[in-house]
Motif scaffolding. Sequence first.
Motif, PDB file in Angstrom:
ATOM      1  N   HIS A 213       1.234   4.584  -2.662  1.00 33.51           N
ATOM      2  CA  HIS A 213       0.458   5.664  -1.982  1.00 33.51           C
ATOM      3  C   HIS A 213       1.200   6.910  -2.848  1.00 33.51           C
ATOM      4  O   HIS A 213       2.430   7.065  -3.032  1.00 33.51           O
ATOM      5  N   PRO A 214       0.522   8.042  -3.302  1.00 33.27           N
ATOM      6  CA  PRO A 214       0.988   9.214  -3.673  1.00 33.27           C
ATOM      7  C   PRO A 214       2.177   9.811  -3.028  1.00 33.27           C
ATOM      8  O   PRO A 214       2.007  10.118  -2.050  1.00 33.27           O
TER       9      PRO A 214
ATOM     10  N   TRP B 265       0.705   9.618   4.247  1.00 32.09           N
ATOM     11  CA  TRP B 265       0.670   7.983   4.427  1.00 32.09           C
ATOM     12  C   TRP B 265       0.654   7.713   5.919  1.00 32.09           C
ATOM     13  O   TRP B 265      -0.231   6.830   5.975  1.00 32.09           O
TER      14      TRP B 265
ATOM     15  N   TRP C 119      10.587   9.544   0.012  1.00 39.22           N
ATOM     16  CA  TRP C 119       9.192  10.228  -0.165  1.00 39.22           C
ATOM     17  C   TRP C 119       9.528  11.515  -0.923  1.00 39.22           C
ATOM     18  O   TRP C 119      10.403  12.026  -0.713  1.00 39.22           O
TER      19      TRP C 119
ATOM     20  N   ALA D  31       3.605  14.273   1.869  1.00 34.54           N
ATOM     21  CA  ALA D  31       3.488  12.770   1.472  1.00 34.54           C
ATOM     22  C   ALA D  31       3.584  11.944   2.378  1.00 34.54           C
ATOM     23  O   ALA D  31       2.844  10.959   2.810  1.00 34.54           O
TER      24      ALA D  31
ATOM     25  N   CYS E  12       5.063   8.372  -2.633  1.00 36.93           N
ATOM     26  CA  CYS E  12       6.060   7.308  -2.304  1.00 36.93           C
ATOM     27  C   CYS E  12       7.029   6.891  -3.479  1.00 36.93           C
ATOM     28  O   CYS E  12       6.362   6.644  -4.527  1.00 36.93           O
TER      29      CYS E  12
ATOM     30  N   GLN F  19       0.700  -1.269   0.013  1.00 33.29           N
ATOM     31  CA  GLN F  19       0.018  -0.092   0.010  1.00 33.29           C
ATOM     32  C   GLN F  19       0.836   1.071  -0.026  1.00 33.29           C
ATOM     33  O   GLN F  19       0.640   2.104  -0.669  1.00 33.29           O
ATOM     34  N   GLY F  20       1.919   1.192   0.804  1.00 28.94           N
ATOM     35  CA  GLY F  20       2.905   2.345   0.625  1.00 28.94           C
ATOM     36  C   GLY F  20       3.514   2.830  -0.601  1.00 28.94           C
ATOM     37  O   GLY F  20       3.681   3.829  -0.851  1.00 28.94           O
ATOM     38  N   ARG F  21       3.863   1.613  -1.342  1.00 27.42           N
ATOM     39  CA  ARG F  21       4.483   2.014  -2.613  1.00 27.42           C
ATOM     40  C   ARG F  21       3.423   2.429  -3.570  1.00 27.42           C
ATOM     41  O   ARG F  21       3.804   3.185  -4.475  1.00 27.42           O
TER      42      ARG F  21
ATOM     43  N   ALA G 267      -1.589   4.539   7.153  1.00 24.82           N
ATOM     44  CA  ALA G 267      -0.846   3.652   7.118  1.00 24.82           C
ATOM     45  C   ALA G 267      -1.542   2.252   7.810  1.00 24.82           C
ATOM     46  O   ALA G 267      -1.745   2.581   9.106  1.00 24.82           O
TER      47      ALA G 267
END
Length: 97
Positions: free
Chosen positions: A33-34, A66, A57, A62, A36, A29-31, A70
């Motif tokens: 995310h806008p 996140w 980041w 950003a 990242c 999910q982190g990768r 997260a």
Amino acid sequence: MALIVAGKVYVAPQERDRFIEGHRELITQGRAHPGCLDLAISPDPVEPGRVNLVEYWESGEALDAWRAIAPAPSTSVRISDVQVLKHEVAKSGPPFD
């Protein structure tokens, strides 16, 4: 300004793989995310209980966005030591010129 969060955490060597696997969804999910640029939690090849962490980041905003959403890792592995720092990136370029 871009940010890098990097360092190492220590867990019991026999729990390291479970610790890393418990972060799979957070990494995925982190990768996505806008902002990242990269996120990795990986086993150290030399120290059996060490886990290496790298987050890259586009900005502090950003990263903050996140962190606000997260998901928690799906593991209860105890961390014995944390050595992670946040770095503000003033300039970037090729590592070998």
